[in-house]
Design a protein around this motif. Structure first.
Motif, mmCIF file in Angstrom:
data_model
loop_
_atom_site.group_PDB
_atom_site.id
_atom_site.type_symbol
_atom_site.label_atom_id
_atom_site.label_comp_id
_atom_site.label_asym_id
_atom_site.label_seq_id
_atom_site.Cartn_x
_atom_site.Cartn_y
_atom_site.Cartn_z
ATOM 1 N N PHE A 6 0.827 -1.204 0.000
ATOM 2 C CA PHE A 6 0.000 0.000 0.000
ATOM 3 C C PHE A 6 0.863 1.257 0.000
ATOM 4 N N GLY A 7 2.107 1.119 0.408
ATOM 5 C CA GLY A 7 3.027 2.244 0.328
ATOM 6 C C GLY A 7 3.294 2.636 -1.112
ATOM 7 N N TRP A 8 3.584 1.655 -1.977
ATOM 8 C CA TRP A 8 3.846 2.011 -3.380
ATOM 9 C C TRP A 8 2.594 2.537 -4.058
ATOM 10 N N VAL A 9 1.430 2.047 -3.646
ATOM 11 C CA VAL A 9 0.189 2.557 -4.217
ATOM 12 C C VAL A 9 0.031 4.046 -3.912
ATOM 13 N N ALA A 10 0.210 4.410 -2.637
ATOM 14 C CA ALA A 10 0.056 5.812 -2.238
ATOM 15 C C ALA A 10 1.090 6.699 -2.914
ATOM 16 N N VAL A 11 2.345 6.257 -2.932
ATOM 17 C CA VAL A 11 3.416 7.070 -3.527
ATOM 18 C C VAL A 11 3.200 7.237 -5.024
ATOM 19 N N THR A 12 2.819 6.175 -5.704
ATOM 20 C CA THR A 12 2.590 6.260 -7.143
ATOM 21 C C THR A 12 1.412 7.176 -7.462
ATOM 22 N N ALA A 13 0.366 7.091 -6.660
ATOM 23 C CA ALA A 13 -0.783 7.973 -6.866
ATOM 24 C C ALA A 13 -0.372 9.436 -6.714
ATOM 25 N N VAL A 14 0.459 9.733 -5.735
ATOM 26 C CA VAL A 14 0.937 11.106 -5.542
ATOM 27 C C VAL A 14 1.779 11.537 -6.739
ATOM 28 N N TRP A 15 2.676 10.674 -7.213
ATOM 29 C CA TRP A 15 3.493 10.983 -8.396
ATOM 30 C C TRP A 15 2.609 11.373 -9.568
ATOM 31 N N LEU A 16 1.594 10.561 -9.816
ATOM 32 C CA LEU A 16 0.741 10.775 -10.981
ATOM 33 C C LEU A 16 -0.136 12.015 -10.832
ATOM 34 N N LEU A 17 -0.513 12.336 -9.618
ATOM 35 C CA LEU A 17 -1.291 13.552 -9.398
ATOM 36 C C LEU A 17 -0.442 14.796 -9.641
ATOM 37 N N ARG A 18 0.824 14.723 -9.242
ATOM 38 C CA ARG A 18 1.709 15.878 -9.414
ATOM 39 C C ARG A 18 2.255 15.984 -10.826
ATOM 40 N N ARG A 19 2.603 14.835 -11.390
ATOM 41 C CA ARG A 19 3.216 14.829 -12.723
ATOM 42 C C ARG A 19 2.976 13.466 -13.349
ATOM 43 N N PRO A 20 1.947 13.322 -14.170
ATOM 44 C CA PRO A 20 1.609 12.019 -14.746
ATOM 45 C C PRO A 20 2.774 11.288 -15.391
ATOM 46 N N SER A 21 3.715 12.021 -15.977
ATOM 47 C CA SER A 21 4.832 11.363 -16.651
ATOM 48 C C SER A 21 5.806 10.718 -15.684
ATOM 49 N N ALA A 22 5.552 10.817 -14.354
ATOM 50 C CA ALA A 22 6.416 10.169 -13.370
ATOM 51 C C ALA A 22 6.424 8.657 -13.555
ATOM 52 N N VAL A 23 5.333 8.109 -14.073
ATOM 53 C CA VAL A 23 5.247 6.675 -14.327
ATOM 54 C C VAL A 23 4.895 6.402 -15.778
ATOM 55 N N ALA A 24 3.994 7.199 -16.331
ATOM 56 C CA ALA A 24 3.562 6.956 -17.713
ATOM 57 C C ALA A 24 4.642 7.397 -18.690
ATOM 58 N N ALA A 25 4.715 6.722 -19.813
ATOM 59 C CA ALA A 25 5.719 7.030 -20.819
ATOM 60 C C ALA A 25 5.376 8.322 -21.530
ATOM 61 N N PRO A 26 6.378 9.005 -22.127
ATOM 62 C CA PRO A 26 6.104 10.235 -22.865
ATOM 63 C C PRO A 26 5.042 10.026 -23.917
ATOM 64 N N GLY A 27 4.070 10.946 -23.961
ATOM 65 C CA GLY A 27 2.995 10.834 -24.930
ATOM 66 C C GLY A 27 1.932 9.830 -24.529
ATOM 67 N N GLY A 28 2.114 9.242 -23.345
ATOM 68 C CA GLY A 28 1.167 8.223 -22.928
ATOM 69 C C GLY A 28 0.162 8.693 -21.907
ATOM 70 N N ILE A 29 -0.092 9.991 -21.840
ATOM 71 C CA ILE A 29 -1.033 10.526 -20.890
ATOM 72 C C ILE A 29 -2.337 10.852 -21.611
ATOM 73 N N VAL A 30 -3.442 10.553 -20.963
ATOM 74 C CA VAL A 30 -4.719 10.856 -21.575
ATOM 75 C C VAL A 30 -4.863 12.337 -21.803
ATOM 76 N N SER A 31 -4.394 13.128 -20.836
ATOM 77 C CA SER A 31 -4.443 14.570 -20.950
ATOM 78 C C SER A 31 -3.098 15.123 -20.519
ATOM 79 N N GLY A 32 -2.696 16.223 -21.087
ATOM 80 C CA GLY A 32 -1.422 16.821 -20.705
ATOM 81 C C GLY A 32 -1.451 17.406 -19.321
ATOM 82 N N ARG A 33 -2.659 17.529 -18.750
ATOM 83 C CA ARG A 33 -2.792 18.063 -17.390
ATOM 84 C C ARG A 33 -3.229 16.952 -16.477
ATOM 85 N N SER A 34 -2.772 16.989 -15.210
ATOM 86 C CA SER A 34 -3.158 15.946 -14.272
ATOM 87 C C SER A 34 -4.566 16.137 -13.788
ATOM 88 N N GLY A 35 -5.206 17.219 -14.070
ATOM 89 C CA GLY A 35 -6.569 17.430 -13.632
ATOM 90 C C GLY A 35 -7.488 17.555 -14.792
#
Length: 226
Positions: free
Chosen positions: A197-226
């Motif tokens: 559950f630690g990696w789940v929480a940390v990964t969720a925070v990464w993606l909320l702040r900067r989706p490209s933290a885990v997703a590959a370049p160009g692999g984001i549904v939207s260029g904005r996290s919101g």
């Protein structure tokens, strides 16, 4: 439509489940965080608390899986990370509603032995731990394309989940055989869940702040996290 609320569900699940487990375990009469498994908190006094914890945690984890599906670009990680996370969520839900068998003297005075209900709970637990471990390792492979530090942390989380879970099983067996009493089966299982559950929480925070933290370049549904 914004997907941030689904990622926030991952943060909530990552914090809620282990915190409630540790607080309840530390304050439950007759229960030992060192000795007894996390699932045993779903039995005995205050067992209802963990039923709620697992049910709510499983629901939040399922929402996080849906968020992963939306934020990741089509590919191996986009296909399998959400599926494996959802598998873990299903395992947690079933584990909450199907209690484990009494073991290692908890709940006190209850007869011990494997029942059909306990067998279902064990399968659910396997789905939870295997899903959390495998999802982290697949996400680590994706993160390596953009951020090696994130990839290393995800890989460590995935490995720790399965190593601690496996060690907990060995410790439990040694305890029941009388080789090591009391063995730290409970502590090892709690640490496995904390890693998962630690990696789940940390990964969720990464993606909320900067989706490209885990997703590959160009692999984001939207260029904005919101």
């Amino acid at each position: 439509m914004s997907f941030t609320w689904q990622l926030r569900a991952g943060v909530a699940a990552g914090v809620l489940v282990p915190v409630v487990l540790w607080i309840d375990g530390a304050t439950r009469a007759g229960y030992s965080l060192w000795h007894h498994g996390a699932s045993q908190l779903g039995t005995g006094d205050r067992g209802w608390l963990q039923t709620i914890n697992f049910a709510l945690g499983g629901t939040l984890l399922a929402l996080f899986a849906a968020g992963l599906r939306r934020v990741l670009h089509p590919g191996l990680a986009a296909r399998w990370a959400p599926i494996l996370t959802a598998t873990a969520a299903a395992g947690l839900l079933v584990a909450g509603f199907v209690p484990t068998d009494p073991a290692l003297g908890y709940p006190p005075g209850e007869p011990e032995g494997l029942t059909a209900t306990g067998g279902v709970h064990q399968v659910a637990g396997l789905a939870l731990f295997a899903g959390l471990s495998a999802a982290a390792l697949i996400l680590a492979r994706r993160a390596a394309e953009t951020n090696r530090r994130n990839a290393r942390l995800l890989k460590a989380g995935g490995i720790l989940v399965i190593v601690f879970a496996f060690a907990a099983g060995i410790a439990y067996r040694l305890d029941t055989l009388g080789v090591w009493q009391p063995a730290p089966a409970g502590l090892l299982e709690h640490l496995s869940l904390l890693a998962g559950f630690g990696w789940v929480a940390v990964t969720a925070v990464w993606l909320l702040r900067r989706p490209s933290a885990v997703a590959a370049p160009g692999g984001i549904v939207s260029g904005r996290s919101g």
